[in-house]
Enzyme design. Structure first.
Site, mmCIF file in Angstrom:
data_model
loop_
_atom_site.group_PDB
_atom_site.id
_atom_site.type_symbol
_atom_site.label_atom_id
_atom_site.label_comp_id
_atom_site.label_asym_id
_atom_site.label_seq_id
_atom_site.Cartn_x
_atom_site.Cartn_y
_atom_site.Cartn_z
ATOM 1 N N ILE A 94 0.756 -1.457 -0.079
ATOM 2 C CA ILE A 94 0.009 0.130 -0.108
ATOM 3 C C ILE A 94 0.946 1.183 0.062
ATOM 4 O O ILE A 94 1.025 1.891 1.170
ATOM 5 C CB ILE A 94 -1.186 0.108 1.330
ATOM 6 C CG1 ILE A 94 -1.566 -1.427 1.418
ATOM 7 C CG2 ILE A 94 -2.113 1.132 0.932
ATOM 8 C CD1 ILE A 94 -2.583 -1.594 2.663
ATOM 9 N N PRO A 95 1.604 1.365 -1.186
ATOM 10 C CA PRO A 95 2.242 2.683 -1.241
ATOM 11 C C PRO A 95 1.425 4.012 -0.923
ATOM 12 O O PRO A 95 0.309 4.097 -1.523
ATOM 13 C CB PRO A 95 2.988 2.700 -2.584
ATOM 14 C CG PRO A 95 2.685 1.260 -3.088
ATOM 15 C CD PRO A 95 1.589 0.574 -2.359
ATOM 16 N N HIS A 96 1.973 4.860 -0.317
ATOM 17 C CA HIS A 96 1.064 5.995 0.082
ATOM 18 C C HIS A 96 1.861 7.279 0.503
ATOM 19 O O HIS A 96 3.065 7.187 0.868
ATOM 20 C CB HIS A 96 0.092 5.731 1.427
ATOM 21 C CG HIS A 96 0.726 5.295 2.564
ATOM 22 N ND1 HIS A 96 1.270 4.086 2.644
ATOM 23 C CD2 HIS A 96 1.181 6.100 3.536
ATOM 24 C CE1 HIS A 96 2.106 3.887 3.818
ATOM 25 N NE2 HIS A 96 1.654 5.120 4.553
ATOM 26 N N GLY A 97 1.193 8.251 0.381
ATOM 27 C CA GLY A 97 1.811 9.601 0.791
ATOM 28 C C GLY A 97 0.996 10.875 0.682
ATOM 29 O O GLY A 97 -0.118 10.811 0.356
#
Length: 153
Positions: free
Chosen positions: A65-68
């Protein structure tokens, strides 16, 4: 919050082509920025890569779950991608990652960002659901499966 508040059918990639973590992040970011022109591709890739430098967003069981957070983003946005063979994403369990859900949130949205992460994590907890995603024939079926599973919660 429902997944459909974050993810639309046109933001699903059934067959990611990348073979490395940077390739996958770039491919997912390109999909998101193709629809949301207010987001800079270069900036989004930088935000996602910086988060990965802090620690991998691959949580095991083939999920990442790549996030930013980004300035200029008005609501939480997402894109989903599937890689049939899996990619080394520095997963906690050491296994290849197949299912990727990118979340991009407004810079000042801590609670919504955390709710979205929790929602996506809960959605992908079910092993049989992950298996159905892996065997889905196309992006349309993947999106339908996500919507159906999300409706259960």
């Amino acid at each position: 919050m429902k997944i459909t508040d974050i993810l639309s059918a046109d933001m699903v990639i059934a067959d990611l082509k990348g073979t490395t973590k940077p390739d996958i992040l770039s491919e997912l970011a390109k999909t998101l920025t193709s629809k949301y022109k207010e987001i800079s591709l270069r900036d989004l890739i930088a935000v996602l890569a910086e988060r990965e430098r802090l620690g991998s967003t691959a949580i095991g069981d083939g999920i990442a779950i790549p996030h930013g957070k980004m300035a200029g983003v008005k609501q939480i946005l997402g894109t989903f991608g599937r890689h049939r063979h899996g990619v080394d994403f520095d997963s906690l369990d050491g296994r290849p990652t197949n299912l990727f859900f990118v979340l991009v949130a407004p810079e000042d949205s801590t609670s919504l960002h955390l709710k979205a992460l929790a929602r996506v994590s809960r959605l992908f907890k079910d092993g049989s659901f992950r298996e159905r995603l892996m065997t889905a024939k196309d992006a349309e079926e993947i999106f339908r499966l996500i919507v159906e599973e999300d409706a259960r919660y």
